[in-house]
Write an enzyme that holds these catalytic residues in place. Structure first.
Site, PDB file in Angstrom:
ATOM      1  N   GLU A  83       0.893  -1.071   0.009  1.00  0.00           N
ATOM      2  CA  GLU A  83      -0.029   0.013  -0.055  1.00  0.00           C
ATOM      3  C   GLU A  83       0.973   1.191  -0.134  1.00  0.00           C
ATOM      4  O   GLU A  83       1.739   1.416   0.633  1.00  0.00           O
ATOM      5  CB  GLU A  83      -0.846   0.108   1.342  1.00  0.00           C
ATOM      6  N   CYS A 123      -5.214  -3.369   2.685  1.00  0.00           N
ATOM      7  CA  CYS A 123      -4.916  -3.179   4.141  1.00  0.00           C
ATOM      8  C   CYS A 123      -6.380  -3.393   5.035  1.00  0.00           C
ATOM      9  O   CYS A 123      -6.836  -4.398   5.241  1.00  0.00           O
ATOM     10  CB  CYS A 123      -4.207  -2.120   4.365  1.00  0.00           C
ATOM     11  N   LYS A 163      -9.351   1.897  -2.357  1.00  0.00           N
ATOM     12  CA  LYS A 163      -9.612   1.295  -0.925  1.00  0.00           C
ATOM     13  C   LYS A 163     -11.139   1.966  -0.554  1.00  0.00           C
ATOM     14  O   LYS A 163     -11.129   2.971  -0.652  1.00  0.00           O
ATOM     15  CB  LYS A 163      -8.389   1.876  -0.026  1.00  0.00           C
TER      16      LYS A 163
END
Length: 612
Positions: free
Chosen positions: A44, A163, A111
């Protein structure tokens, strides 16, 4: 599904180090290609670094990240590469992954869930992406799909959870990916290190690969990226509830690549380390990265002979040992601009001597035991060791204030004042030594002292960084005994024989830390409930009354003392030197627990304890 080889990659990045960040990514791509991997997943925000803070809010910073992507794309021939970067669309910034296939950009994934707990403040910088939404994004004069989408390689469908996406239970994107029949999910992450956390990730990868009945590949950032958070560089592959491969964490390397075959059999699984080993590996890597990224020449430490400063001295020694083991002596020395040790010298000790300068700053209240403890430890690891008395400075300050106020200072009337002036008198001269050597001054405060303000501001809290400020004293005392035996550090024998004391009162007053405060074992239990779990004083009493063998009145007094000292000393925690996040929580208001500087100090809540 075609049998292929994929790779997870980790990189040790630094905000605003554009050239270095790109170079490490390109080298990772080349390594993956040399290992015949067909898809490489990088972490990320790998292009910028996760810790870029409010730079993400600017217009130019995400644009610069896209320029780096332009430079990366031609380097990705004969491989598919997924790499993280921020993308601004009008007023919103999104945390994205770019997918490049054989030097052609295929699109971006954004995300969907942002981390906002503990050390994370992602909602300050980023906007969460909406599930199932895909838009056109213009890049280099062409439109590319950006949003919630999947990709395909040789008949293998793959998608991404970035994540925090994976930590959202039944809300997570993985369920929608499973509905799209993906064979492989990548998780590019910037997941901060904490002792014991890798067990949680291990379980997450196991459960994710089982729930979604697919391969699940994890890639985390590496190193002390921007000062406080440490990333462990974990790379892992799971399938149908089994971990198939995992690397050893916390490398001193610039980057690492771990290849996995997409086949349901186990491949080179590194063991999960015990907490004591995790601590020394993470802290030593953090010191190494902080030293080289700050371009400092070494460390200076006021070595008292006690537990805290001795812990830090050992961590520097271990930094040298582990750095040499991981990088080799030539690369280790090159990274820190150190001379190579002469062949006849012990390399570890020689380099510790080049990097660490210590000083024992005694007073008439200091004991010979702590002096010998400090001297023996410094000699055992090879650190430079100075010692001097600060009695003259303390006398000068004390005489001036006595003349000004017209009375002598006494221990009966001026206890805290007479203690603090000793701690503060040590600060200017140790700072001089740090300035002379262009070195970082290491502050020795621990988390338990931060809880209750058992530290002198501008005294023992002085420093450039505070390596153990996020670790409780109870753990430190345990770890030192472990380190003496398991790290083969015989210089700790005298340290471990001493009872923790500030040595600021006259020796006949037999000062000890736990006599001043309460047992460290009790402090750590109260702080876990009060700070980590955010429980009220009453809740804490009811819980600990069942768990600890203490009289009710004694436990109540400890709880009241903790909360009163906690409330009174927030201003100190606001001024502590930057510290490494090493445990599951810390008390740094910049990274974990915010608390008002001025408050009512839990007055009503503590009064309720007396009503039981």
């Amino acid at each position: 599904m075609s049998p292929i080889k994929i790779a997870s990659g980790t990189v040790n990045q630094t905000p605003l180090d554009w050239k270095g960040n790109l170079d490490r990514i390109i080298r990772a791509v080349k390594e993956a290609k040399s290992e015949k991997a067909e898809i490489l997943c990088l972490p990320e925000l790998a292009i910028t670094g996760y810790g870029s803070e409010d730079l993400f809010l600017s217009y130019w910073f995400p644009q610069k990240a896209l320029k780096q992507l332009e430079l990366l794309i031609p380097e990705c021939t004969d491989i598919t590469v997924a790499v993280g970067l921020p993308i601004r669309i009008q007023e919103n910034v999104y945390n994205c992954v770019a997918v490049i296939e054989n030097a052609i950009l295929k699109g971006f994934v954004a995300k969907q869930y942002l981390a906002i707990d503990g050390v994370h403040y992602e909602f300050r910088w980023f906007t969460p992406w909406q599930a199932n939404e895909v838009i056109d994004f213009e890049f280099q004069g062409e439109n590319y799909p950006l949003g919630d989408q999947i990709f395909e390689h040789k008949g293998i469908k793959y998608g991404f959870e970035i994540c925090e996406d994976a930590w959202r239970g039944t809300m997570r994107p993985g369920y929608r990916l499973a509905e799209r029949n993906v064979d492989l999910i990548f998780n590019p992450s910037a997941s901060h290190f904490a002792m014991g956390k890798t067990r949680e990730r291990y379980q997450l990868i196991q459960e994710s690969s089982k729930i979604f009945d697919c391969y699940y590949c994890y890639a985390n950032l590496l190193g002390n990226e921007a000062g406080r958070m440490i990333f462990d560089g974990e790379m892992m592959l799971g399938k149908s509830g089994e971990i198939l491969g995992r690397n050893q964490l916390l490398s001193f390397q610039d980057f690492q690549v771990k290849s996995f075959y997409l086949e349901p059999k186990k491949q080179d699984i590194a063991p999960i380390l015990e907490k004591e080993k995790e601590f020394v590996q993470a802290a030593s890597l953090a010191l190494f990265d902080y030293l080289r990224k700050s371009k400092s020449k070494g460390f200076v430490l006021s070595l008292s002979g006690g537990a805290d400063s001795s812990t830090i001295a050992i961590l520097v020694s271990e930094m040298v040992k582990r750095g040499i083991q991981d990088l080799g002596i030539v690369l280790f020395c090159n990274k820190l601009n150190l001379p190579l040790p002469p062949k006849e010298e012990n390399a570890d000790k020689f380099l510790v001597g080049e990097l660490l300068t210590t000083a024992y700053q005694g007073t008439k209240n200091s004991s010979n035991d702590t002096f010998q403890s400090a001297k023996t430890l410094a000699e055992s690891i090879g650190a430079k060791f100075y010692h001097w008395s600060i009695d003259e400075e303390v006398f000068s300050y004390t005489k001036k204030i006595e003349e000004a106020i017209g009375r002598p200072l006494t221990w009966e009337q001026d206890d805290i004042t007479l203690q603090n002036i000793q701690a503060r008198s040590r600060s200017p001269i140790i700072w001089m030594l740090a300035n002379i050597k262009n070195s970082l001054l290491l502050s020795t405060s621990n988390r338990s002292e931060g809880d209750v303000g058992y530290a002198t501001m501008d005294g023992d809290t002085s420093g450039s960084i505070s390596p153990i400020a996020a670790v409780d004293k109870y753990f430190i005392l345990h770890w030192l005994n472990w380190a003496e035996k398991n790290l083969k550090q015989p210089g700790l024998q005298l340290v471990n024989s001493l009872q923790p004391t500030a040595e600021l009162r006259p020796l006949e007053r037999t000062q000890t830390d736990e006599k001043d405060l309460m047992p460290y074992a009790v402090i750590v239990e109260i702080e876990k409930l009060a700070i980590r779990d955010k429980r009220s004083p009453m809740d804490i009493f009811l819980i600990l009354h069942e768990e600890l063998q203490l009289e009710s009145s004694v436990l109540k007094d400890y709880i009241k003392k903790f909360f009163r000292l906690w409330s009174r000393n927030q201003w100190k925690r606001e001024r502590l030197a930057p510290s490494f996040h090493l445990d599951e929580f810390n008390v740094d208001p910049k990274t974990w627990y915010r608390f008002p500087i001025l408050s009512g100090g839990f007055a009503e809540e503590l009064e309720q304890l007396d009503q039981l």
